[in-house]
Design a protein around this motif. Structure first.
Motif, PDB file in Angstrom:
ATOM      1  N   GLU A 176     -37.719  59.989  74.121  1.00 27.79           N
ATOM      2  CA  GLU A 176     -36.348  59.461  74.232  1.00 27.79           C
ATOM      3  C   GLU A 176     -35.501  60.173  75.065  1.00 27.79           C
ATOM      4  O   GLU A 176     -34.691  59.123  75.706  1.00 27.79           O
ATOM      5  N   ASP A 177     -35.528  61.162  75.608  1.00 30.47           N
ATOM      6  CA  ASP A 177     -34.884  61.801  76.814  1.00 30.47           C
ATOM      7  C   ASP A 177     -35.187  61.195  77.850  1.00 30.47           C
ATOM      8  O   ASP A 177     -34.390  60.828  78.823  1.00 30.47           O
ATOM      9  N   ARG A 178     -36.365  60.638  78.155  1.00 28.72           N
ATOM     10  CA  ARG A 178     -37.044  60.052  79.436  1.00 28.72           C
ATOM     11  C   ARG A 178     -36.376  58.793  79.357  1.00 28.72           C
ATOM     12  O   ARG A 178     -35.971  58.233  80.423  1.00 28.72           O
ATOM     13  N   ASP A 179     -36.275  57.864  78.235  1.00 31.39           N
ATOM     14  CA  ASP A 179     -36.027  56.350  78.411  1.00 31.39           C
ATOM     15  C   ASP A 179     -34.467  56.418  78.574  1.00 31.39           C
ATOM     16  O   ASP A 179     -33.884  55.763  79.242  1.00 31.39           O
ATOM     17  N   ARG A 180     -33.659  57.377  77.938  1.00 33.94           N
ATOM     18  CA  ARG A 180     -32.293  57.532  78.289  1.00 33.94           C
ATOM     19  C   ARG A 180     -32.010  57.860  79.654  1.00 33.94           C
ATOM     20  O   ARG A 180     -31.090  57.015  80.245  1.00 33.94           O
ATOM     21  N   LEU A 181     -32.843  58.854  80.293  1.00 36.12           N
ATOM     22  CA  LEU A 181     -32.737  58.961  81.787  1.00 36.12           C
ATOM     23  C   LEU A 181     -32.809  57.818  82.803  1.00 36.12           C
ATOM     24  O   LEU A 181     -32.209  57.471  83.638  1.00 36.12           O
ATOM     25  N   ILE A 182     -34.068  56.834  82.133  1.00 37.23           N
ATOM     26  CA  ILE A 182     -34.463  55.694  83.001  1.00 37.23           C
ATOM     27  C   ILE A 182     -33.325  54.624  82.704  1.00 37.23           C
ATOM     28  O   ILE A 182     -32.831  54.032  83.728  1.00 37.23           O
ATOM     29  N   LYS A 183     -32.802  54.552  81.742  1.00 41.22           N
ATOM     30  CA  LYS A 183     -31.544  53.476  81.501  1.00 41.22           C
ATOM     31  C   LYS A 183     -30.379  53.987  82.195  1.00 41.22           C
ATOM     32  O   LYS A 183     -29.709  53.321  82.918  1.00 41.22           O
ATOM     33  N   LEU A 184     -29.977  55.315  82.259  1.00 43.23           N
ATOM     34  CA  LEU A 184     -28.859  55.843  83.066  1.00 43.23           C
ATOM     35  C   LEU A 184     -29.181  55.652  84.430  1.00 43.23           C
ATOM     36  O   LEU A 184     -28.080  55.144  85.357  1.00 43.23           O
TER      37      LEU A 184
END
Length: 130
Positions: free
Chosen positions: A37-45
């Motif tokens: 989830e953290d990785r996905d949030r970082l990619i979106k950011l």
């Protein structure tokens, strides 16, 4: 006294043990694992930041184009003002030259007349033309 010393040593050992456990829990606290989830949030950011940079670059390019248009307009306006001044002043300059030529002719005629008539010569001397 022996009992008292043993009791104190026991309390000191308990306090030291509790202190070591407390300190070790802070020292050996593990890092929080990086989740998907953290990785996905970082990619979106990162995607949003890149889109923001693209939008800012487009605005800057648009402003630069507008700036070139304004600068071109200023140069055209300056050229028009210079052309207009020359066009407006040309008749006045031509008229001034005509008047200067006429003045020179009249002055020459008066000097020729002064050679023949002493009254005219006296008047021209008083005015400062002779």
């Amino acid at each position: 006294m022996n009992r008292k010393m043993a009791f104190e040593k026991g309390i000191i050992c308990i306090i030291v043990t509790i202190s070591l456990l407390a300190i070790s829990s802070f020292c050996f606290a593990g890092e929080v694992p990086f989740t998907l989830e953290d990785r996905d949030r970082l990619i979106k950011l990162e995607t949003k930041v890149e889109e923001g940079f693209k939008a800012v670059n487009q605005r800057i390019d648009g402003l630069q184009g507008l700036m070139y248009v304004v600068i071109s307009g200023i140069f055209i306006l300056i050229g028009f003002v210079i052309w207009d001044r020359r066009t407006a002043l040309a008749p006045a300059i031509r008229k001034n030259k005509e008047l200067e030529e006429r003045e020179e002719k009249i002055e020459r005629a008066l000097k020729e007349l002064a050679k023949k008539d002493p009254t005219v010569a006296e008047v021209l001397r008083n005015v400062g033309l002779l």
